[in-house]
Scaffold this motif. Structure first.
Motif, mmCIF file in Angstrom:
data_model
loop_
_atom_site.group_PDB
_atom_site.id
_atom_site.type_symbol
_atom_site.label_atom_id
_atom_site.label_comp_id
_atom_site.label_asym_id
_atom_site.label_seq_id
_atom_site.Cartn_x
_atom_site.Cartn_y
_atom_site.Cartn_z
ATOM 1 N N VAL A 76 1.421 4.551 -11.344
ATOM 2 C CA VAL A 76 0.789 5.589 -12.136
ATOM 3 C C VAL A 76 0.395 6.705 -11.169
ATOM 4 N N GLU A 77 0.660 7.924 -11.569
ATOM 5 C CA GLU A 77 0.305 9.052 -10.705
ATOM 6 C C GLU A 77 -1.200 9.244 -10.733
ATOM 7 N N ASP A 78 -1.777 9.336 -9.579
ATOM 8 C CA ASP A 78 -3.211 9.567 -9.466
ATOM 9 C C ASP A 78 -3.446 10.288 -8.150
ATOM 10 N N SER A 79 -4.609 10.852 -8.010
ATOM 11 C CA SER A 79 -4.914 11.574 -6.775
ATOM 12 C C SER A 79 -6.237 11.083 -6.213
ATOM 13 N N ASP A 80 -6.474 11.451 -4.987
ATOM 14 C CA ASP A 80 -7.730 11.118 -4.305
ATOM 15 C C ASP A 80 -7.984 9.623 -4.210
ATOM 16 N N ILE A 81 -6.923 8.833 -4.061
ATOM 17 C CA ILE A 81 -7.092 7.397 -3.844
ATOM 18 C C ILE A 81 -7.566 7.204 -2.408
ATOM 19 N N HIS A 82 -8.731 6.630 -2.234
ATOM 20 C CA HIS A 82 -9.259 6.363 -0.898
ATOM 21 C C HIS A 82 -8.670 5.071 -0.341
ATOM 22 N N THR A 83 -8.666 4.017 -1.174
ATOM 23 C CA THR A 83 -8.260 2.684 -0.720
ATOM 24 C C THR A 83 -7.271 2.073 -1.700
ATOM 25 N N ILE A 84 -6.251 1.426 -1.148
ATOM 26 C CA ILE A 84 -5.375 0.584 -1.949
ATOM 27 C C ILE A 84 -5.642 -0.844 -1.491
ATOM 28 N N THR A 85 -5.994 -1.703 -2.435
ATOM 29 C CA THR A 85 -6.198 -3.112 -2.124
ATOM 30 C C THR A 85 -5.065 -3.891 -2.763
ATOM 31 N N ILE A 86 -4.344 -4.650 -1.947
ATOM 32 C CA ILE A 86 -3.095 -5.269 -2.387
ATOM 33 C C ILE A 86 -3.289 -6.742 -2.725
ATOM 34 N N TYR A 87 -2.759 -7.105 -3.898
ATOM 35 C CA TYR A 87 -2.737 -8.499 -4.370
ATOM 36 C C TYR A 87 -1.313 -8.888 -4.762
ATOM 37 N N LEU A 88 -0.352 -8.472 -3.966
ATOM 38 C CA LEU A 88 1.051 -8.817 -4.185
ATOM 39 C C LEU A 88 1.602 -9.440 -2.908
ATOM 40 N N SER A 89 2.501 -10.405 -3.048
ATOM 41 C CA SER A 89 3.138 -10.982 -1.865
ATOM 42 C C SER A 89 3.948 -9.901 -1.154
ATOM 43 N N PRO A 90 4.214 -10.078 0.139
ATOM 44 C CA PRO A 90 4.996 -9.069 0.859
ATOM 45 C C PRO A 90 6.323 -8.730 0.176
ATOM 46 N N GLU A 91 7.018 -9.729 -0.345
ATOM 47 C CA GLU A 91 8.297 -9.470 -1.018
ATOM 48 C C GLU A 91 8.098 -8.594 -2.258
ATOM 49 N N ASN A 92 7.037 -8.826 -3.009
ATOM 50 C CA ASN A 92 6.769 -8.042 -4.216
ATOM 51 C C ASN A 92 6.191 -6.667 -3.921
ATOM 52 N N GLN A 93 5.804 -6.416 -2.683
ATOM 53 C CA GLN A 93 5.300 -5.097 -2.291
ATOM 54 C C GLN A 93 6.436 -4.092 -2.094
ATOM 55 N N PRO A 151 -5.818 -11.898 1.559
ATOM 56 C CA PRO A 151 -5.145 -13.127 1.996
ATOM 57 C C PRO A 151 -3.836 -13.358 1.236
ATOM 58 N N GLY A 152 -2.792 -13.666 1.994
ATOM 59 C CA GLY A 152 -1.474 -13.904 1.410
ATOM 60 C C GLY A 152 -0.629 -12.664 1.234
ATOM 61 N N THR A 153 -1.160 -11.496 1.607
ATOM 62 C CA THR A 153 -0.417 -10.247 1.393
ATOM 63 C C THR A 153 -0.017 -9.558 2.696
#
Length: 121
Positions: free
Chosen positions: A53-70, A89-91
């Motif tokens: 989704v297009e958005d602006s001013d994102i300070h932090t991205i916190t990832i909950y996807l496995s490396p392959e799904n990233q 953990p796990g990402t």
């Protein structure tokens, strides 16, 4: 405390998932939250978007996807130009970390929930 607009990548409506707990804790702490997941939905009044989704001013991205799904999200993540990316953990993903750091994005290997609960977010 500074409010940091955060994108939760891998967000879920399932309350047993850590990404769902992160949505709740981020919102409770007053941080603006954007959520992207595998399915559209809603959690705690936060819409979960299926796909980028297009958005602006994102300070932090916190990832909950496995490396392959990233991988399909690499360009999206980098295009948002966040100040930091949290690899929960796990990402852990050395490839994405190298790409992000080459663009000046700070990367942390940490647990978003721990950072919030200890006041380090």
């Amino acid at each position: 405390m500074e409010k940091k607009k955060t994108l939760v990548l891998g967000a879920s409506e399932n309350p047993d998932r850590y990404s769902n707990m992160a949505l709740y804790r981020l919102k409770a702490a007053g941080h603006p939250v954007v959520a992207v997941g595998n399915r559209s939905g809603e959690a705690y009044g936060i819409p979960i978007h299926k796909g980028p989704v297009e958005d602006s001013d994102i300070h932090t991205i916190t990832i909950y996807l496995s490396p392959e799904n990233q991988k399909p999200y690499y360009d999206y993540i980098l295009s948002l130009k966040p100040k930091r990316i949290i690899f929960n953990p796990g990402t852990y993903n050395p490839e994405l970390i190298r790409m992000a750091e080459s663009k000046g994005i700070h990367c942390e290997i940490a647990c978003n929930l721990v950072l919030l609960s200890t006041g380090q977010y």
